[in-house]
Design an enzyme around this catalytic site. Structure first.
Site, PDB file in Angstrom:
ATOM      1  N   PRO A 158       1.293  -1.317   0.050  1.00 53.56           N
ATOM      2  CA  PRO A 158       0.147  -0.160   0.429  1.00 53.56           C
ATOM      3  C   PRO A 158       0.900   1.462   0.514  1.00 53.56           C
ATOM      4  O   PRO A 158       1.752   1.186   0.261  1.00 53.56           O
ATOM      5  CB  PRO A 158      -0.616  -0.255   0.991  1.00 53.56           C
ATOM      6  CG  PRO A 158      -0.154  -1.588   1.115  1.00 53.56           C
ATOM      7  CD  PRO A 158       0.059  -2.280   1.765  1.00 53.56           C
ATOM      8  N   GLU A 159       0.318   2.319  -1.286  1.00 49.58           N
ATOM      9  CA  GLU A 159       1.324   3.497  -1.008  1.00 49.58           C
ATOM     10  C   GLU A 159       0.372   4.551  -0.799  1.00 49.58           C
ATOM     11  O   GLU A 159      -1.041   4.351  -0.129  1.00 49.58           O
ATOM     12  CB  GLU A 159       1.788   3.341  -2.242  1.00 49.58           C
ATOM     13  CG  GLU A 159       3.025   2.329  -2.891  1.00 49.58           C
ATOM     14  CD  GLU A 159       3.473   2.333  -4.216  1.00 49.58           C
ATOM     15  OE1 GLU A 159       3.653   3.402  -4.837  1.00 49.58           O
ATOM     16  OE2 GLU A 159       3.981   1.430  -4.760  1.00 49.58           O
ATOM     17  N   LYS A 184       3.459   7.086   4.815  1.00 52.85           N
ATOM     18  CA  LYS A 184       2.040   6.154   4.761  1.00 52.85           C
ATOM     19  C   LYS A 184       1.540   5.578   6.556  1.00 52.85           C
ATOM     20  O   LYS A 184       1.085   4.868   6.339  1.00 52.85           O
ATOM     21  CB  LYS A 184       2.925   5.234   4.148  1.00 52.85           C
ATOM     22  CG  LYS A 184       3.127   5.659   2.740  1.00 52.85           C
ATOM     23  CD  LYS A 184       3.504   4.346   1.807  1.00 52.85           C
ATOM     24  CE  LYS A 184       4.761   3.991   1.818  1.00 52.85           C
ATOM     25  NZ  LYS A 184       5.134   3.049   0.982  1.00 52.85           N
ATOM     26  N   HIS A 212      -4.985 -13.919  10.032  1.00 52.13           N
ATOM     27  CA  HIS A 212      -4.056 -12.342   9.755  1.00 52.13           C
ATOM     28  C   HIS A 212      -4.256 -11.059  10.312  1.00 52.13           C
ATOM     29  O   HIS A 212      -3.986 -10.568  10.252  1.00 52.13           O
ATOM     30  CB  HIS A 212      -3.408 -12.290   8.331  1.00 52.13           C
ATOM     31  CG  HIS A 212      -2.572 -13.843   8.283  1.00 52.13           C
ATOM     32  ND1 HIS A 212      -1.835 -13.876   8.556  1.00 52.13           N
ATOM     33  CD2 HIS A 212      -2.782 -14.670   6.995  1.00 52.13           C
ATOM     34  CE1 HIS A 212      -1.457 -15.249   7.402  1.00 52.13           C
ATOM     35  NE2 HIS A 212      -2.159 -15.739   6.888  1.00 52.13           N
ATOM     36  N   ARG A 240       1.914 -10.604   6.468  1.00 49.81           N
ATOM     37  CA  ARG A 240       3.699 -10.722   6.367  1.00 49.81           C
ATOM     38  C   ARG A 240       4.124  -9.971   7.493  1.00 49.81           C
ATOM     39  O   ARG A 240       5.240 -10.378   7.756  1.00 49.81           O
ATOM     40  CB  ARG A 240       3.705  -9.914   5.280  1.00 49.81           C
ATOM     41  CG  ARG A 240       3.804 -10.457   3.516  1.00 49.81           C
ATOM     42  CD  ARG A 240       4.074  -9.767   2.063  1.00 49.81           C
ATOM     43  NE  ARG A 240       3.514  -9.869   1.435  1.00 49.81           N
ATOM     44  CZ  ARG A 240       4.009  -9.915   0.291  1.00 49.81           C
ATOM     45  NH1 ARG A 240       4.705  -8.567   0.230  1.00 49.81           N
ATOM     46  NH2 ARG A 240       3.287  -9.518  -1.157  1.00 49.81           N
ATOM     47  N   LYS A 269      22.706  17.614  -6.951  1.00 54.88           N
ATOM     48  CA  LYS A 269      22.946  16.120  -6.405  1.00 54.88           C
ATOM     49  C   LYS A 269      22.330  15.019  -7.790  1.00 54.88           C
ATOM     50  O   LYS A 269      22.542  14.709  -8.942  1.00 54.88           O
ATOM     51  CB  LYS A 269      21.484  15.464  -6.339  1.00 54.88           C
ATOM     52  CG  LYS A 269      20.708  16.493  -4.580  1.00 54.88           C
ATOM     53  CD  LYS A 269      21.966  15.451  -3.948  1.00 54.88           C
ATOM     54  CE  LYS A 269      21.302  16.404  -2.293  1.00 54.88           C
ATOM     55  NZ  LYS A 269      20.930  17.790  -2.019  1.00 54.88           N
TER      56      LYS A 269
END
EC number: 3.2.2.23
Length: 272
Positions: free
Chosen positions: A2-3, A57, A90, A109, A150
């Site tokens: 998930p972003e 997030k 889970h 996970r 950079k």
């Protein structure tokens, strides 16, 4: 994983069910996710939910006593269910409300997190974060100053949370495609016009993804169980060896910074 759009979609989905409600219990079935789940979370029991915020997030569920900080990790998801719905495999944490609803956290996970923060105390996971990409603070002038001299490749630069938060792997590839910038371009070599376009495309891609409910690839679904539909909008991500939707060239794939990266060699030429 998930972003930002998926986390924002989760925030929008749970807010109507949680805001103004009182927390009856917090049930912890797994004492450790990415980090140990702190006992201090129990301080929120009996407290009224004032707001649900997002920073990068992370989601923050705010009460007068303190805040629960949630990170979805690689495979975490939140569902609002009736309290009597039995937990499944889970399902690691339940935030039980007095209205008979439960906010249930599922994470196969176990790379996510539930943390606690006192009122007025900034948790260390929220320190050193760059600006939110959809705010005015993230603009071409800010980007140019950060990128000055950079040599970092542009894809890794825009995925650095110290520069700007929430531009994850999917949306970095998509934003660079829309701006017609090769992901391995040195960020310090970008022209002012390219920076202006890239900043605009990052905002546009993220806004579109939020409106579509995020991107469902493997693990993410919305709070109501429906998939996110931005996957239907993807131009390059996950499309290696397929034809570019704009020019019909073949989409390329390479690992950059250990992350799978996708681009069109014709639309995004690499100028060393």
């Amino acid at each position: 994983m998930p972003e930002l759009p998926e986390v924002e979609t989760s925030r929008l989905g749970i807010t109507p069910h949680l805001q103004g409600q009182t927390i009856k219990a917090i049930v912890v079935r797994t004492d450790k996710l990415r980090w140990p789940i702190p006992q201090e979370l129990q301080k929120l029991v009996g407290q009224r939910v004032q707001s649900i915020r997002r920073r990068a997030k992370y989601l923050m569920i705010d009460t007068p006593k303190g805040s629960a900080i949630i990170h979805l990790g690689m495979s975490g998801s939140l569902r609002v269910l009736d309290e009597e719905v039995p937990s499944a495999k889970h399902d690691h944490v339940d935030l039980v409300l007095e209205n008979g609803k439960v906010l249930r956290y599922n994470d196969p996970r176990k790379f996510g997190a539930w943390l606690y923060s006192e009122v007025g105390v900034a948790h260390q996971v929220l320190s050193k974060l760059g600006p939110e990409p959809l705010t005015n603070e993230f603009n071409s002038e800010y980007f140019a100053e950060k990128a000055k001299n950079k040599k970092t490749v542009v894809k890794q630069f825009i995925m650095n949370n110290a520069v700007v938060v929430g531009v994850g792997n999917i949306y970095a590839s998509e934003s660079l495609f829309m701006a017609q910038i090769h992901p391995k371009t040195s960020v310090g070599s970008l022209k002012a016009s390219q920076i202006t376009l890239l900043v605009a495309e990052i905002k546009k891609v993220l806004e579109t993804a939020i409106k579509q409910g995020g991107t469902t690839l493997k693990d993410f679904n919305q709070v109501d169980g429906k998939p996110g539909y931005f996957a239907q909008e993807l131009h390059v991500y996950g499309r290696a060896k397929k034809k570019c939707l704009l020019c019909s060239s073949i989409i390329q794939e390479e690992k950059i910074g250990q992350r799978n990266t996708f681009w069109c060699g014709h639309c995004q030429p690499f100028n060393k």
